[in-house]
Enzyme design. Structure first.
Site, PDB file in Angstrom:
ATOM      1  CG  ASP A  78      34.992  44.659  32.842  1.00  0.00           C
ATOM      2  OD1 ASP A  78      35.721  45.658  32.779  1.00  0.00           O
ATOM      3  OD2 ASP A  78      34.152  44.483  33.746  1.00  0.00           O
TER       4      ASP A  78
ATOM      5  CE  LYS B 276      32.497  46.154  37.023  1.00  0.00           C
ATOM      6  NZ  LYS B 276      33.577  45.389  36.412  1.00  0.00           N
TER       7      LYS B 276
END
Ligand code: ATR
Length: 281
Positions: free
Chosen positions: A108, A71
């Site tokens: 997220d 990420k």
């Protein structure tokens, strides 16, 4: 399954990737909407991430999700980043334009707050301070979600206080403060929203050490761990009557934006999807 030579391609890049539930999740929507498309697991080790990502536009991929440990690396590999990815410092969703440009975003935070709204619609995060346990990657997304939703104060506690301080300065919001990680149970008085963002309580990880004695019975307790779905934290919160939110919905809701952009359909999160993804446990 409908899959022709013109199928739209997407996937999830991680290492390891075999445990990922994203193929099952997107596979459900693809099937449900009879999309001519595929969403595949892409196992890519850390030292190969740049090569692998550069190959995806050439292979015709419309985009991909990014999971552990890539990420952060995607921050440097995308052509453009959205504001949320920049604030969180990580990318979890990439859209590849027709000219090969890669647009990185982070969904997220959206996933976390949508899950809260979905599972406990009566809870108002603006009603009082929140306490967040953990300062890792997931914590950054949760912090941004709570701040954007208007939480009046957000206390962060973490084993490594230095990491919590770094989260505070990186996100740079006056409502953020760092509290001692050793005795956070003593600070629960007045807290309206309590969130565990650490891996503690997960199968195979050490238990989370806590005492909910001081917590207001109306406070919401949320855990981002979803293996097990009902962690000890949630079990104890439920036993004392607090509203709770488990972790699987954050995964389900964060996936919506990617699916919509790659496959052109705005998918919904419902009980059937939740059961389908959980039935893989
Ligand atoms: P993720 O991306 O899932 O958030 P991470 O970035 O590795 O994963 O963060 C893991 C979080 O769990 C961190 O807050 C970590 O605390 P440290 O920053 O002090 O490492 C926390 N954590 C993991 N194992 C822990 C343990 N045994 N005791 C206390 N905290 C732990």
């Amino acid at each position: 399954m409908r899959l022709t030579g013109a199928a739209t391609l997407a996937g999830v890049i991680g290492w390891p990737i075999a445990h990922s539930r994203s193929p099952r999740l997107h596979g459900y929507w693809l099937e449900h909407h009879a999309v001519d498309g595929a969403y595949v697991p892409l196992a890519v080790p850390g030292d190969a991430i740049e090569q692998a990502v550069r190959a995806l536009p050439l292979l015709g991929f419309r985009g991909f999700n990014v999971t552990v440990p890539h990420k952060l690396a995607l921050m440097g590999l995308c052509t453009v980043l959205d504001d949320t990815a920049r604030r969180i410092g990580a990318v979890n969703t990439v859209v590849i334009d027709a000219d090969g440009r890669m647009r990185g975003s982070n969904t997220d935070a959206f996933g976390f707050i949508e899950n809260l709204r979905d599972r406990q619609p009566g809870h108002d995060v603006t009603a009082g301070p929140a306490l967040m346990i953990g300062a890792g990657g997931a914590a950054r997304a949760v912090a941004v979600a709570l701040l954007d939703a208007g939480v009046p104060a957000l206390q962060v506690t973490n084993r490594s206080q230095e990491r919590a301080e770094k989260l505070r300065t990186d996100i740079g919001d006056r409502r953020l403060s760092v509290v001692d990680g050793n005795n956070w149970s003593d600070r629960l008085g007045g807290v309206a929203t309590l969130v565990n963002t650490t891996s503690l309580g997960m199968h195979g990880a050490p238990p989370l050490d806590f005492d909910l004695g001081l917590l207001d019975p109306a406070a919401l307790v949320s855990d981002i761990v979803y293996t097990p779905l009902e962690t000890d934290l949630l079990k104890q919160a439920t036993a004392r009557g607090n509203p709770t939110v488990d972790g699987i919905g954050m995964l389900l809701h964060q996936a919506r934006a990617g699916f919509r952009q790659w496959f052109g359909i705005d998918p919904t999160v419902d009980t059937a999807l939740r059961d389908h993804v959980l039935s893989d446990q």
